[in-house]
Design a protein around this motif. Structure first.
Motif, PDB file in Angstrom:
ATOM      1  N   UNK A 211       0.830  -1.199   0.000  1.00 53.57           N
ATOM      2  CA  UNK A 211       0.000   0.000   0.000  1.00 53.57           C
ATOM      3  C   UNK A 211       0.870   1.257   0.000  1.00 53.57           C
ATOM      4  N   UNK A 212       0.336   2.360  -0.530  1.00 52.04           N
ATOM      5  CA  UNK A 212       1.119   3.611  -0.602  1.00 52.04           C
ATOM      6  C   UNK A 212       1.162   4.344   0.735  1.00 52.04           C
ATOM      7  N   UNK A 213       1.653   3.649   1.755  1.00 49.38           N
ATOM      8  CA  UNK A 213       1.765   4.247   3.089  1.00 49.38           C
ATOM      9  C   UNK A 213       3.177   4.048   3.605  1.00 49.38           C
ATOM     10  N   UNK A 214       3.824   5.138   3.969  1.00 43.27           N
ATOM     11  CA  UNK A 214       5.167   5.087   4.529  1.00 43.27           C
ATOM     12  C   UNK A 214       5.137   5.692   5.925  1.00 43.27           C
ATOM     13  N   UNK A 215       5.609   4.937   6.893  1.00 37.66           N
ATOM     14  CA  UNK A 215       5.607   5.417   8.273  1.00 37.66           C
ATOM     15  C   UNK A 215       6.533   6.621   8.408  1.00 37.66           C
ATOM     16  N   UNK A 216       6.020   7.775   8.861  1.00 37.23           N
ATOM     17  CA  UNK A 216       6.854   8.971   9.002  1.00 37.23           C
ATOM     18  C   UNK A 216       7.421   9.085  10.422  1.00 37.23           C
ATOM     19  N   UNK A 217       8.704   8.863  10.566  1.00 40.98           N
ATOM     20  CA  UNK A 217       9.321   8.963  11.881  1.00 40.98           C
ATOM     21  C   UNK A 217       9.361  10.411  12.361  1.00 40.98           C
ATOM     22  N   UNK A 218       9.233  10.583  13.686  1.00 38.09           N
ATOM     23  CA  UNK A 218       9.333  11.901  14.319  1.00 38.09           C
ATOM     24  C   UNK A 218       8.385  12.899  13.660  1.00 38.09           C
ATOM     25  N   UNK A 219       7.150  12.480  13.481  1.00 40.09           N
ATOM     26  CA  UNK A 219       6.159  13.300  12.789  1.00 40.09           C
ATOM     27  C   UNK A 219       4.780  12.944  13.340  1.00 40.09           C
ATOM     28  N   UNK A 220       3.760  12.981  12.493  1.00 41.08           N
ATOM     29  CA  UNK A 220       2.413  12.573  12.885  1.00 41.08           C
ATOM     30  C   UNK A 220       1.777  11.791  11.742  1.00 41.08           C
ATOM     31  N   UNK A 221       0.833  10.937  12.089  1.00 48.41           N
ATOM     32  CA  UNK A 221      -0.020  10.254  11.121  1.00 48.41           C
ATOM     33  C   UNK A 221      -1.444  10.708  11.392  1.00 48.41           C
ATOM     34  N   UNK A 222      -2.106  11.181  10.338  1.00 43.05           N
ATOM     35  CA  UNK A 222      -3.476  11.650  10.471  1.00 43.05           C
ATOM     36  C   UNK A 222      -4.440  10.478  10.313  1.00 43.05           C
TER      37      UNK A 222
END
Length: 305
Positions: A162-173
């Motif tokens: 899936x087109x999802x990349x975990x963003x470190x030191x950030x936020x996921x909406x």
């Protein structure tokens, strides 16, 4: 380098617990160590794959029976045989507490799930997939489906996923949109921790088949850091989490031989060490209380010496 003294009795307790109560927590304080170290037993029955459900691909050690609704995002590095793959996972499990599922022996397995709407992570629509739980019934492995869950899964470097990349030191909406016209949208940001990268060195001792584990990682002094020690099943290679060690995020830890020497070689042939930096909280919503977590995980799997 810190050195903590554990007692092999704690590990032996794993084989004795067979109840459904949450795993106990042991507080251990060495005389020359000013801080307490928490050791929480996760897997209570070493021959029961229930505790391995999804841990190797989601990094979530929370027992599904303890939380009805779970929203989780994970950035995972998995190192094995000198090679590292990167995995991004997002999932939402919404369940109906009035519909418990029990084994034939009367053990609570989980709750039937519900999918009353659409779920998005960073505007990417989550897929629905089966929530399959594996457990042991009268010595035989049994798979049962509790229903559907929302999921995104991406394996870096592959064309699939899936087109999802975990963003470190950030936020996921996170966004939930109900199917019913009378429902309300639910949205909130999930903070994500800084990326953790660990290293494991096994040191064989003079005593036969005894070894300790020297751990190092990039320290960040986060508020929620832990080490999960587990093993890979000899036949299936599924990762089984034995226990969680709560320790300071200060970059080093030695796990002594007294805690590792009792791993049964007839069941496990590899040692698994997971470095976990996490955020977690509860979110009150119109569809119930959500247990929300995000974690950066580096799992290293190595042969038992």
């Amino acid at each position: 380098m810190k050195t903590y003294l554990f007692y092999s009795l704690i590990f032996l307790l794993i084989t004795l617990w067979a109840c459904d109560k949450p795993a106990p927590t042991e507080l251990i304080n060495e005389n020359n160590t000013p801080e307490n170290l928490e050791v929480e037993i996760i897997g209570k029955e070493l021959d029961n794959e229930y505790y391995a459900n999804g841990f190797d691909t989601t990094g979530v050690t929370e027992d599904l029976r303890d939380y009805i609704n779970i929203v989780s995002v994970s950035g995972i590095k998995l190192t094995k045989d000198g090679r590292t793959v990167n995995i991004s996972v997002a999932q939402a499990i919404l369940a109906d507490q009035t519909k418990p599922v029990y084994s034939l022996a009367g053990q609570l397995i989980g709750y039937k799930t519900v999918t009353p709407g659409l779920v998005f992570f960073n505007q990417v629509p989550a897929r629905m997939s089966n929530l399959i739980v594996r457990y042991r019934e009268n010595g035989v492995l049994v798979d049962t489906t509790l229903g559907k869950k929302y999921e995104l899964f991406n394996l870096f470097g592959r064309l699939i996923g899936d087109p999802f990349t975990f963003p470190y030191n950030s936020v996921v909406r996170f966004l939930y949109k109900p199917i019913s016209m009378f429902g309300q949208d639910i949205s909130f940001d999930i903070p994500t921790p800084k990326e953790v990268t660990g290293n494991v060195k096994l040191n064989k001792l003079q005593e036969q088949q005894k070894f300790n584990a020297e751990l190092t990682w990039n320290k960040e002094n986060s508020n929620d850091f832990s080490i999960v020690v587990g093993g890979a099943f000899l036949k299936s290679q599924l990762i089984f989490p034995f226990y969680r060690i709560k320790t300071a995020d200060d970059g080093s830890l030695i796990i002594p031989a007294s805690l590792l020497e009792n791993i049964p070689r007839n069941l496990f042939n590899k040692l698994s060490i997971s470095f976990i930096r996490k955020y977690k909280n509860f979110q009150e919503t119109s569809i119930g209380k959500l247990f929300v977590s995000s974690q950066s995980i580096h799992t290293i799997i190595i042969d038992l010496p």
